[in-house]
Design an enzyme around this catalytic site. Structure first.
Site, short mmCIF file in Angstrom:
data_model
loop_
_atom_site.label_atom_id
_atom_site.label_comp_id
_atom_site.label_asym_id
_atom_site.label_seq_id
_atom_site.Cartn_x
_atom_site.Cartn_y
_atom_site.Cartn_z
CB SER A 148 2.27 1.64 -6.03
OG SER A 148 1.49 2.79 -5.93
CG ASP A 336 6.39 7.76 -2.99
OD1 ASP A 336 5.69 8.59 -3.62
OD2 ASP A 336 5.98 6.64 -2.66
CG HIS A 393 5.73 5.62 -6.12
ND1 HIS A 393 5.08 5.44 -4.93
CD2 HIS A 393 5.05 4.87 -7.03
CE1 HIS A 393 4.04 4.62 -5.11
NE2 HIS A 393 4.01 4.27 -6.38
#
Length: 429
Positions: A148, A336, A393
């Site tokens: 991320s 994601d 994700h």
């Protein structure tokens, strides 16, 4: 930290450590970390892997307990071994950073970080403290991993380690590579990919796509300004570009933008209550030595402090590392939305380095685990891109075995059939 272990082994016997390092060259910053010695057959000789969670401002305990740490937390607050913890193949460090994240703190607000220079200097100082305390691990191969917003942290941190080694600044760190999972690295390319990904996945209609795309040129211009003039224009870019994402978010409603197959539950879209309860337990806090520091999964203060950093392009430092045989793995779960595989694939393919043409023209191959296709891999020399099937994700949470297999093959130089044959010709990977 030996809570919930069978047979009453102490944390030391298991090679589990937790604590703080006070950072020199700060006013009073203390970074909190966990260190788990390898459970693998090579033990102390396995690579040292550090994991950084993104946010910015989210604690690495999220990854430790829900993704790739040695254990998960059961509903009765005991710890259960994770068969696919990355400590099976590495000596694993989790650090709460920047200062103010998780259990990390400072008594002085001047230790709050606002950019990657500050963040990477603190991480470099943390590593120096770590290897001073654990000198027997300093010779090991060293890898930086995370996901991320760590797509920002990691390239800056890797460059800082590389520079520190080059200038003989402290203990030499045997940096071999870094891996970013579903990261945000090159915002100009990645924000533009939001509408394409959403249309491809049936999240928005063609007319919604056309409407939202009208924001893209302004966003691109704002990012360009941020790259040249800094400060206030970077805040402007953050506001303008996030209109693209928030427009899509409004359309998809209660869908989880970290995994579009699922509904969004709670403020972070996942139920993290077990971890939050566990880290409030008096016995746990005593064994971790964290006193009465308030733990928040994701710190709004740290997030706000890093807003000017958000729209900066962190891809720029990667080519120099590739040219010096530092391995780079960019991987992404296919479901994601927020840091989607499409945007990541685009910046990786457009990055200027000596192997660019060869990478772009290299063919994709299946990444197989247990005889099944678990992803699609593209590799050339030290650079690899892996799109992971059936994952959002957080790849190690959704596909734990695939993620461990990926780590193991990548650190041993066998991620791709093609790259291992290539390696003998040119690169020492």
């Amino acid at each position: 930290m030996a809570t919930g272990k069978s047979g009453g082994s102490s944390a030391e016997d298991l090679g589990h450590h937790a604590g703080y390092y006070r950072l020199p060259n700060t006013h009073d910053a203390r970074l909190f970390y966990f260190f788990f010695e390898s459970r693998g057959s090579k033990g102390e000789d396995d690579p040292v892997v550090i994991w950084l969670t993104g946010g910015p401002g989210c604690s690495s305990e999220l990854a430790l307990f829900y993704e790739n740490g040695p254990f998960h937390i059961a509903d009765n607050m005991s710890l259960v071994w994770n068969d696919f913890g990355w400590d099976q193949e590495s000596n694993l460090i989790y650090v709460d950073q920047p200062t103010g994240t998780g259990f990390s703190y400072s008594s002085n607000p001047r230790d709050t970080r606002h950019d990657e220079a500050g963040v990477s200097n603190d991480l470099y100082a943390f590593l120096q403290a770590f290897f001073t305390e654990h000198p027997n691990f300093a010779k090991n191969d060293f890898y930086i991993t995370g996901e991320s917003y760590a797509g920002h942290y990691i390239p800056a941190f890797a460059s800082r380690v590389y520079k520190g080694n080059k200038n003989s600044e402290g203990i030499h760190i045997n940096l071999k590579g870094f891996a970013i999972g579903n990261g945000l690295t090159d915002p100009a390319i990645q924000y533009k990919a939001y509408t394409d990904y959403s249309l491809d996945m049936g999240l928005i209609t063609k007319s919604q796509f056309n409407r939202i795309n009208k924001i893209v040129p302004t966003c691109e211009l704002a990012i360009k300004l941020c790259g040249t003039s800094g400060t206030i224009s970077c805040l402007g870019a953050y506001v303008v570009c996030n209109l693209i994402f928030s427009s899509i978010e409004t359309i998809i409603g209660k869908k989880n933008y970290y995994d579009i197959r699922k509904p969004c539950v709670g403020s972070l879209c996942y139920d993290l209550s077990n971890m939050e309860k566990f880290l409030q337990l008096k016995s746990v806090r005593e064994s971790l030595g964290v006193g009465d520091i308030q733990f928040v999964s994701c710190s709004p203060t740290v997030y706000q402090a890093m807003l000017l950093d958000w729209m900066r392009n962190l891809e720029v430092g990667i080519p120099e590392l590739l040219e010096n045989d530092i391995k780079v793995l960019i991987y992404a779960g296919e479901y994601d939305l927020i840091c989607n595989w499409l945007g990541n694939s685009r910046w990786v393919n457009s990055m200027e380095w000596s192997g660019k043409e060869a990478f772009v023209s290299s063919s994709e191959e299946p990444f197989t685990v247990d005889g099944k296709e678990a992803g699609i891999l593209k590799s050339y020399g030290p650079l690899s891109f892996l799109k992971v099937h059936d994952a959002g994700h957080m790849v190690p949470m959704d596909q734990p075995k695939v993620a461990l297999e990926m780590l193991m093959r990548w650190t041993s130089g066998n991620l791709s059939n093609a790259s291992s044959s290539f390696q003998r010709l040119d690169f020492t990977m």
